[in-house]
Design an enzyme around this catalytic site. Structure first.
Site, PDB file in Angstrom:
ATOM      1  N   LYS A 286      12.529   7.625   4.631  1.00 30.32           N
ATOM      2  CA  LYS A 286      12.625   6.637   3.554  1.00 30.32           C
ATOM      3  C   LYS A 286      12.985   7.424   2.299  1.00 30.32           C
ATOM      4  O   LYS A 286      12.173   8.184   1.768  1.00 30.32           O
ATOM      5  CB  LYS A 286      11.312   5.886   3.367  1.00 30.32           C
ATOM      6  CG  LYS A 286      11.353   4.860   2.232  1.00 30.32           C
ATOM      7  CD  LYS A 286      10.059   4.061   2.184  1.00 30.32           C
ATOM      8  CE  LYS A 286      10.151   3.002   1.107  1.00 30.32           C
ATOM      9  NZ  LYS A 286       9.787   3.497  -0.228  1.00 30.32           N
TER      10      LYS A 286
ATOM     11  N   GLY B 133       4.508  -1.640  -7.075  1.00 28.67           N
ATOM     12  CA  GLY B 133       3.126  -1.919  -7.447  1.00 28.67           C
ATOM     13  C   GLY B 133       2.941  -2.973  -8.509  1.00 28.67           C
ATOM     14  O   GLY B 133       1.813  -3.224  -8.940  1.00 28.67           O
TER      15      GLY B 133
ATOM     16  N   ALA C 292       8.869  -3.089  -2.258  1.00 27.10           N
ATOM     17  CA  ALA C 292       8.282  -2.993  -3.606  1.00 27.10           C
ATOM     18  C   ALA C 292       8.206  -4.333  -4.321  1.00 27.10           C
ATOM     19  O   ALA C 292       9.131  -5.132  -4.281  1.00 27.10           O
ATOM     20  CB  ALA C 292       9.027  -1.992  -4.488  1.00 27.10           C
ATOM     21  N   GLY C 293       7.070  -4.528  -4.989  1.00 23.13           N
ATOM     22  CA  GLY C 293       6.889  -5.673  -5.877  1.00 23.13           C
ATOM     23  C   GLY C 293       6.260  -6.893  -5.252  1.00 23.13           C
ATOM     24  O   GLY C 293       5.802  -7.790  -5.963  1.00 23.13           O
TER      25      GLY C 293
ATOM     26  N   ASN D 166       2.583  -2.149   0.613  1.00 18.33           N
ATOM     27  CA  ASN D 166       1.513  -1.167   0.462  1.00 18.33           C
ATOM     28  C   ASN D 166       0.443  -1.671  -0.505  1.00 18.33           C
ATOM     29  O   ASN D 166      -0.634  -2.095  -0.100  1.00 18.33           O
ATOM     30  CB  ASN D 166       2.071   0.175   0.019  1.00 18.33           C
ATOM     31  CG  ASN D 166       1.041   1.307   0.026  1.00 18.33           C
ATOM     32  OD1 ASN D 166       1.356   2.449  -0.228  1.00 18.33           O
ATOM     33  ND2 ASN D 166      -0.222   1.021   0.335  1.00 18.33           N
ATOM     34  N   SER D 167       0.756  -1.675  -1.799  1.00 20.16           N
ATOM     35  CA  SER D 167      -0.251  -2.006  -2.812  1.00 20.16           C
ATOM     36  C   SER D 167      -0.895  -3.368  -2.586  1.00 20.16           C
ATOM     37  O   SER D 167      -2.103  -3.535  -2.781  1.00 20.16           O
ATOM     38  CB  SER D 167       0.369  -1.972  -4.210  1.00 20.16           C
ATOM     39  OG  SER D 167       0.888  -0.700  -4.508  1.00 20.16           O
TER      40      SER D 167
END
EC number: 2.8.1.10
Length: 268
Positions: free
Chosen positions: A108, A169, A195-196, A217-218
């Site tokens: 990645k 995040g 992301a986001g 993830n977050s």
């Protein structure tokens, strides 16, 4: 774009799950392990620099994941230029070998000089991707939602592109849906939104749009109940994909009754 494929195919590998999961920010390795199980994911991304440096939350990470079941996706997080990203990608390949995945050439690719908004550098990403493809890597680059960059990366041989929904995040969701829709429409490789994304409904939205997968993830790791949130994202990803394959009802400016008007009893 793999419009109707049963499996997510990246390079020569096929995966049943379209949910990719990150390993950072969990309160403990135990919470991470249970969360990963609940996601039903088959690809987990690992920050090479942080694992090698044994940063907080990453010590013991490699030993806590079943690498016979999970495919490692080493990432170049923390790299601010192409040269650094290429070097870390090579270390990531060795890390995968240590985990028993001898043929794992996945990376990645993240090239992020911007420390405030964590936006990817398109020039550095292109430069690093071109070199890594030449060296036999299966490259999954993290990019802005820019259709031109996406197409250039596809043409140099990247296995996917991973446009951001919004900054890493930030939990702002998919802020540039129009551009992402263009990328999906014009791509011949899988598109993974990265992301986001903050809630499961946004993951479902991404898959409904025709994205081939999402990386989370977050939104899982920092949830009040990460283990339950992991399960929610798993279900949302499956629902979004099914919704896309089903073919949505077309939008209409006028109302349309759900019951036929023929045979309605009149007032006369």
């Amino acid at each position: 774009m793999q419009k109707t494929n049963k499996f997510l195919k990246i390079g020569t590998k096929e995966f049943k799950s379209r949910l990719l999961v990150g390993t950072g920010k969990y309160s403990s390795l135990e919470v991470m392990q249970k969360s990963l199980i609940n996601t039903k994911c088959e690809i987990v991304t690992v920050a090479v620099r942080r694992v090698q440096g044994l940063e907080h939350g990453h010590k013991g990470l490699m030993e806590s994941i079943d690498w016979k079941r999970i495919w490692m996706l080493p990432n170049t997080a923390g790299c601010s230029n192409a040269e650094e990203a290429i070097r870390i990608a090579k270390l990531g390949r060795e890390l995968a070998k240590l985990a028993g995945q001898e043929n794992n050439n996945f990376v990645k690719l993240e090239v992020i000089p911007d420390k405030k908004y964590l936006l990817p550098d398109p020039i550095g990403t292109l430069k690093a991707a071109e070199q890594l493809v030449k060296e036999g890597f299966t490259v999954l680059p993290y990019i802005n939602s820019d259709p031109l960059i996406a197409k250039q990366l596809e043409e140099i041989g990247c296995a996917t592109v991973m446009p951001l929904g919004s900054p890493i995040g930030s939990a702002q969701g998919i802020r540039n849906a129009a551009n992402i829709a263009m990328i999906i429409a014009e791509s011949r490789i899988p598109i993974i939104i990265d992301a986001g994304i903050g809630v499961p409904s946004e993951a479902a939205q991404a898959l409904e749009m025709g994205a081939d997968g999402v990386l989370i993830n977050s939104a899982i790791a920092l949830a009040e109940n990460p283990i339950l949130m992991a399960q929610a994202f798993s279900k949302a990803t499956e629902a979004g994909r099914d919704g896309y394959l089903s073919g949505r009802l077309k939008e209409n400016p006028l109302a349309s009754p759900s019951s036929p008007l023929e045979g309605v009893i009149s007032n006369n």
